[in-house]
Design a protein around this motif. Structure first.
Motif, mmCIF file in Angstrom:
data_model
loop_
_atom_site.group_PDB
_atom_site.id
_atom_site.type_symbol
_atom_site.label_atom_id
_atom_site.label_comp_id
_atom_site.label_asym_id
_atom_site.label_seq_id
_atom_site.Cartn_x
_atom_site.Cartn_y
_atom_site.Cartn_z
ATOM 1 N N LEU A 1 -4.931 -0.867 -5.452
ATOM 2 C CA LEU A 1 -5.504 -1.479 -4.249
ATOM 3 C C LEU A 1 -5.504 -2.996 -4.343
ATOM 4 O O LEU A 1 -5.908 -3.672 -3.403
ATOM 5 C CB LEU A 1 -6.934 -0.982 -4.032
ATOM 6 N N SER B 1 -5.912 -0.337 3.743
ATOM 7 C CA SER B 1 -6.172 -1.779 3.795
ATOM 8 C C SER B 1 -7.609 -2.075 4.205
ATOM 9 O O SER B 1 -8.061 -3.214 4.118
ATOM 10 C CB SER B 1 -5.198 -2.447 4.767
ATOM 11 N N TYR C 1 0.834 -1.210 0.000
ATOM 12 C CA TYR C 1 0.000 0.000 0.000
ATOM 13 C C TYR C 1 0.863 1.252 0.000
ATOM 14 O O TYR C 1 0.617 2.204 -0.722
ATOM 15 C CB TYR C 1 -0.934 0.017 1.227
#
Lengths: 432, 445
Positions: free
Chosen positions: B297, B270, B20
């Motif tokens: 993502l 997340s 991420y």
């Protein structure tokens, strides 16, 4: 392949590229690396008289002028002559010359202006087997304050006197290195010739302050808040050096005096230009200090290619442009050109327009769609548009054919005529 | 818990924490001083430079680049801010290849423009950490209402405050910034830049920001006109166009702008659910921002489907290349006709179209894409325009520096007619309307 081997006042070298007397030639280690890299000759960094060696500053010795992307355009230095003991230098010179008999090894000298000092050191140099000596009458900083270097080079009588001693006490070829920090470089060159010099080499470095620290208000390089002028060299000084070489090459008094060209030689092309203006060989320093010794390989291949493509021998190149260096009053005032803009190459930046409109002759029109066109009625052919154009060959100068009308003056192009016969010249001689 | 990348459905946590961070780092890291000098040196300092003409805010680009080249980036920043107070954000989000860089003469010369956007960021970044450099003029006693704290409203407010007027901004959402804060891919404006820029802009003083004030709900145009000497409308486009495809009410068929907004406001990426197979409908910057971020993502496949050809896409070539290099597939000349699935979307069906003289017509050929998440990015529309204001093509009609049909009411940015829907255009319109408002108020006093 063209033969690049060079014979300069009897000193032979496999190519005409020598390293100038300077930091890169201060000791055996460097000089061996230079010869391994392919340099044809080396002028060993200036030796002084026997005794305690000179000392250098312990702060910065160099100042630099950068171009885009930190490209080195010019370096100024305040380093003095060698600060190593004379006997060490002499021993190393002997060792290097023994191992590189085919390369030129010339020793730069700077001792006090008395006959004994010169007689003594010349004997010591001859014992090393070196090929010749170069008299350093050029360094503009430090040593000149002690009556040596450019302090000698600025007084033609001293040049002649010392040169005469050198020729008297030595059989070695003698090259006199000239300072550019004078008003007319022909005078010291004439003095060297009178004294019996085999050649002159020029230019040494130019008095300079590289820049000013705007916080410390001190010149750079700065030593503990103070600065002294240094000697400027590198690509930035080349135009000055070229002119001085040409002045000596074309002067009646010094014509034929061999010249070793120095001053901003960075590429084969620079070297070729010096040689075309009369230099028998060239000496290089800043390019090596910037890029290392390997640059000589480009110089060698470049000069080879140039000579081959022009079917010339090296000797054909030397002095070939000298007859075309003349005085302004000999220039053809009836030679007329006009700027031409190639619209296909033009990228429409408008720099030609800004330069001409703001600072020159309003001879470029800016038309709709950013089309830039030359107004021939106004164009004096000054060339500035071409100079500032970022695109190579986008702007060129077209020569008017004989008889063609110059729209600016209303006159047709006629035969050669110069200022000496021009009606506006009060001193004009009547045209034949 | 970490979901496998291949877990079907719309689930959070497809990636490791490191992924991420890496995926959402600055997409175009800033130039360091040496890089900036080198890049600046490529500028030819053109006469009457085409890049200036191509910039909606007409920043004097050659001048600011020369100021960078000579080691005065703060002076460069001021050159930028005088024309464009949101020059920092524009440096990040402008489609420069269609604007200044596209007009750079080096495109003709060698196909590589001066890096104007990156240089603008270099100049402005340094200034945003310093105290606000503009001073307010002498107080005029005038009060101006600005509706919307997006690029248009902020630009107008700053210029008005600089002229000595007192400004109140009414913002519908909880944070200012408009699309800068809610509508742009997060990798283009990292580290809370949008809010930092607003804070810096407000540093001029004389601007009061009231959040949670939506036109037509907490406030009305009539009331604003009664209380203020002038009103500037810059509320953007609040509505999203529908697909008009059967089944588009199925679960996981949502607006791209909502997805982008949620992503921008998220403090823990997340936790954001994303599909394994994502389809984005549309061809503009919003479509690209949604598609690329879906990939980042952790979506396995992401497909953009656009109803016209590549040359008609609103997203710039640079954006399209960014999408494809991020693993997004772009299908042209197809429009959705049905969303299939049992409750949630499972497949989406498209018809191929030809773009001819009579508009878009189906070729008769259809195809289906596997999809567990679909984003609509087919344009936005003005929602809740004041009743008595004249519209043109669904936007507030403006003429002459943002004047609307109502006396004392100006408009700019996406909610108004004129110009492309770009941050930089909104900034220009807000600035120009402010100048016009100032002239009007000055004449009255």
């Amino acid at each position: 392949m063209a033969d690049l081997s060079s014979n300069f006042v009897g000193i032979k070298s496999p190519n005409p590229f020598w390293l100038a007397s300077a930091p890169p030639t201060d000791k055996e280690y460097n000089v061996r690396r230079a010869f391994q890299a392919g340099w044809g000759g080396v002028v060993w960094k200036t030796l002084g008289a026997e005794g305690p060696p000179v000392v250098n500053v312990n702060g910065p010795r160099y100042g630099v002028i950068h171009g885009a992307d930190r490209r080195v355009l010019g370096i100024n230095n305040i380093e003095l002559i060698t600060d190593r003991p004379l006997e060490v230098n002499l021993r190393e010179i002997k060792a290097v010359k023994r191992d590189y008999p085919d390369r030129a090894l010339v020793i730069s000298l700077m001792v006090p202006c008395d006959e004994d000092s010169w007689r003594t050191i010349l004997k010591q140099i001859e014992d090393t087997g070196a090929d010749g000596v170069e008299l350093n009458f050029g360094c503009p900083h430090g040593m000149s304050e002690r009556g040596m270097g450019s302090a000698v080079g600025q007084v033609p009588e001293y040049i002649e006197m010392v040169t005469r001693w050198v020729k008297q006490y030595s059989r070695m070829p003698c090259i006199v290195k000239l300072t550019p920090n004078i008003t007319d470089v022909r005078k010291p060159a004439e003095a060297a010739k009178r004294g019996g010099a085999d050649a002159v080499s020029l230019i040494n470095t130019i008095n300079s302050i590289t820049s000013v620290d705007l916080d410390l208000f001190a010149p750079e390089p700065t030593i503990d808040g103070k600065g002294a002028h240094g000697g400027y060299c590198g690509p930035a000084v080349k135009p000055i050096a070229l002119n001085m070489v040409a002045e000596i090459a074309r002067s009646v008094e010094t014509r034929g005096l061999p010249i070793s060209g120095i001053g901003g030689v960075t590429t084969w092309r620079d070297a070729a230009e010096f040689m075309a203006l009369g230099a028998g060989n060239v000496q290089v320093c800043t390019a090596a200090m910037t890029y290392g010794f390997k640059v000589v390989q480009e110089m060698i291949t470049g000069l080879h290619d140039y000579l081959d493509s022009h079917d010339m021998a090296l000797s054909d190149l030397i002095g070939r442009a000298v007859p075309n260096v003349t005085d302004w009053n000999q220039l053809n005032l009836n030679y007329v050109t006009k700027a031409v803009i190639d619209q296909d190459l033009c990228i429409k930046c408008g720099r030609c327009y800004a330069a001409c409109e703001d600072t020159s002759h309003q001879a470029i029109a800016m038309k709709p769609g950013r089309v830039f066109e030359v107004i021939e009625e106004e164009c004096v052919a000054c060339n500035l548009c071409l100079d500032v154009c970022p695109v190579e060959n986008c702007i060129t100068m077209r020569e008017l054919a004989p008889g063609e009308l110059d729209k600016r003056t209303g006159l047709r192009r006629s035969d050669y005529a110069n200022w000496t016969t021009h009606p506006n010249n009060p001193m004009a001689k009547a045209a034949e | 818990m970490i979901q496998a990348k291949l877990t079907p459905g719309v689930v959070p946590g497809r990636l490791t924490p490191e992924d991420y961070v890496r995926n959402f780092a600055d997409v175009a890291p800033p130039l360091d001083p040496h890089e900036a000098r080198v890049a600046a040196d490529r500028c030819y300092f053109c006469h009457d430079a085409p890049c200036i003409t191509a910039c909606p805010t007409a920043i004097d680009i050659p001048l600011f680049i020369r100021q960078i080249a000579t080691g005065t980036p703060d002076a460069a920043a001021m050159t930028i801010f005088h024309a464009n107070i949101l020059g920092g954000m524009c440096a990040r989000v402008c489609p420069t290849e269609n604007l200044c860089e596209g007009a750079c003469v080096r495109m003709d010369a060698e196909g590589k423009p001066v890096e104007i956007g990156a240089l603008q960021r270099y100049a402005t970044d340094g200034m945003l950490d310093a105290p606000h450099p503009f001073k307010r003029g002498a107080p005029t006693g005038n009060r101006v209402a600005v509706v919307g704290a997006g690029p248009a409203g902020l630009s107008a407010a700053h210029r008005l405050a600089a002229k000595g007027h007192d400004v109140v901004i009414f913002e519908a959402r909880e944070k200012p910034g408009g699309l800068n804060e809610y509508g742009i891919a997060s990798y283009k404006t990292v580290d809370g830049f949008a809010q930092a820029e607003v804070d810096w802009l407000m540093g001029i003083g004389g601007i009061e920001l009231r959040e949670g004030q939506r036109l037509g709900q907490q406030i009305t145009l009539d009331a604003l006109r009664g209380k203020f000497d002038a009103v500037f409308l810059g509320m953007g486009l609040g509505g999203v166009n529908a697909l008009r495809a059967a089944g588009e009410d199925r679960d996981h068929v949502t607006d791209a702008v909502s997805f982008i907004r949620d992503l921008r406001q998220s403090t823990d990426l997340s936790t954001l659910p994303i599909g394994r197979d994502v389809v984005v409908i549309g061809g503009g910057m919003t479509a690209v921002d949604a598609a690329v971020q879906a990939r980042l993502l952790g979506a396995e496949t992401v497909t953009i489907v656009y109803r016209r050809g590549q040359d008609r896409m609103g997203a710039s070539l640079h954006e399209q290349a960014h999408a494809t290099s991020s693993g997004v597939r772009i299908i042209h000349n197809a429009a959705p006709v049905a969303v299939h699935g049992n409750g949630a979307v499972a497949e989406i069906e498209f018809a191929y179209l030809t773009d001819g003289p009579h508009g878009l017509t189906p070729t008769g050929e259809r195809f289906r894409l596997k999809a567990d998440q679909v984003f609509r990015a087919i344009g936005q529309r003005l929602d809740g325009a004041p009743e008595d204001i004249a519209l043109d093509g669904g936007k507030i009609a403006v003429s002459d520096a943002g004047r609307t049909s109502l006396d004392g009411v100006w408009a700019g940015g996406d909610c108004a007619t004129g110009g492309d829907d770009l941050t930089v255009t909104a900034v220009a319109q807000g600035r120009d309307a402010a100048e016009d408002i100032h002239r009007r108020l000055d004449a009255k006093n």
